[in-house]
Scaffold this active site. Sequence first.
Site, PDB file in Angstrom:
ATOM      1  N   ASP A  82      10.705 -37.025  37.832  1.00 25.81           N
ATOM      2  CA  ASP A  82      11.076 -35.618  37.777  1.00 25.81           C
ATOM      3  C   ASP A  82      11.504 -35.090  39.144  1.00 25.81           C
ATOM      4  O   ASP A  82      11.018 -35.547  40.190  1.00 25.81           O
ATOM      5  CB  ASP A  82       9.880 -34.811  37.255  1.00 25.81           C
ATOM      6  CG  ASP A  82      10.294 -33.487  36.636  1.00 25.81           C
ATOM      7  OD1 ASP A  82      11.393 -33.432  36.049  1.00 25.81           O
ATOM      8  OD2 ASP A  82       9.516 -32.523  36.711  1.00 25.81           O
ATOM      9  N   GLY A 181       3.976 -24.155  37.703  1.00 29.29           N
ATOM     10  CA  GLY A 181       2.646 -23.650  38.042  1.00 29.29           C
ATOM     11  C   GLY A 181       2.120 -22.687  36.988  1.00 29.29           C
ATOM     12  O   GLY A 181       2.666 -22.564  35.897  1.00 29.29           O
ATOM     13  N   GLY A 209       8.410 -25.855  33.607  1.00 29.84           N
ATOM     14  CA  GLY A 209       7.407 -24.805  33.761  1.00 29.84           C
ATOM     15  C   GLY A 209       6.711 -24.478  32.455  1.00 29.84           C
ATOM     16  O   GLY A 209       6.499 -23.307  32.139  1.00 29.84           O
ATOM     17  N   THR A 233       0.555 -28.526  35.434  1.00 28.14           N
ATOM     18  CA  THR A 233      -0.566 -27.825  36.054  1.00 28.14           C
ATOM     19  C   THR A 233      -1.785 -27.714  35.150  1.00 28.14           C
ATOM     20  O   THR A 233      -2.914 -27.953  35.589  1.00 28.14           O
ATOM     21  CB  THR A 233      -0.117 -26.415  36.504  1.00 28.14           C
ATOM     22  OG1 THR A 233       1.018 -26.548  37.367  1.00 28.14           O
ATOM     23  CG2 THR A 233      -1.227 -25.711  37.260  1.00 28.14           C
TER      24      THR A 233
END
Length: 289
Positions: A82, A181, A209, A233
């Site tokens: 990635d 995040g 994301g 995350t």
Amino acid sequence: MGLQSTTPMLKKAKANKHGIVAFNVHSFDSIFWVLEAAAELKSPVILQTTVGTVKSLGAKNIAEVAKAAAEHYQVPTGLHLDHCTDFEVIKDAIRAGYTSVMMDASMHPFAENVARTKEVVALASSLGVNVEAELGKVGGVEDDIVVDEADAQKAIPEECRQFVEETDVPTLAPAIGTAHGIYKGKPEIDFERIAKIAEMVDVPLVLHGGSAVPEEDVRRCVALGMAKVNVSTELKNAYSEAIRDHFANEPDSLDPRAYLQKAKEAAKEMAKSKIRMVGSENTVVPAFV
């Protein structure tokens, strides 16, 4: 079964209107519990590593462990690099056995993004390796790539069409309002923009994301054509928090088998929740679970 190119995996997912989760793995053990979760739910899955993880563990080592795990669990499995900006690192990953790579040149002008992506597509396509590229800028932090909220830019649908036509890239990650995040507030996803991009390009789209995005929003993104959903995350947090809780409650219990098992179970349950979220549960029948 081994590792597979993510190109046919994602095309099939898009056609069947479900997603495939790409889980960032940061250690060898995480490869196994991600695949264990996928096998138990009979789902395809993508193992994903950052450049930092490749530098830490070694591309060849990661690929060999991922291949062995994929052969054991017998579910369709891709291995993706990635957010890579370095062509040499991408070449090393392909040589090592990665089945998908991302050339992230989104920080450059459109023409240079096209040129860098075409270079990777020319190398990867003959080897059956998927290529992912990004248009616009996804905010947040991914390894050493930092994009401030003020600098984040959404992808332009017409540019997406032109980009795919000029590069022949098989998967595209357009910036549509998500961020890497955990979000401070509710993400402002531009669903209308996703729909317009999906009308203009015929390749599977990628949602970057994906951590902490509300489930209903992710499902809507998948329904609009975002076949790959990245999660990092939340998986890291579940694993780490389980270890932290173990020592908070049992400070003298120092056997790694005890706290790592708790971490594995917590992260595996998180992985399962994400697989269910994208609708890929029970879409394959593993030969061995």
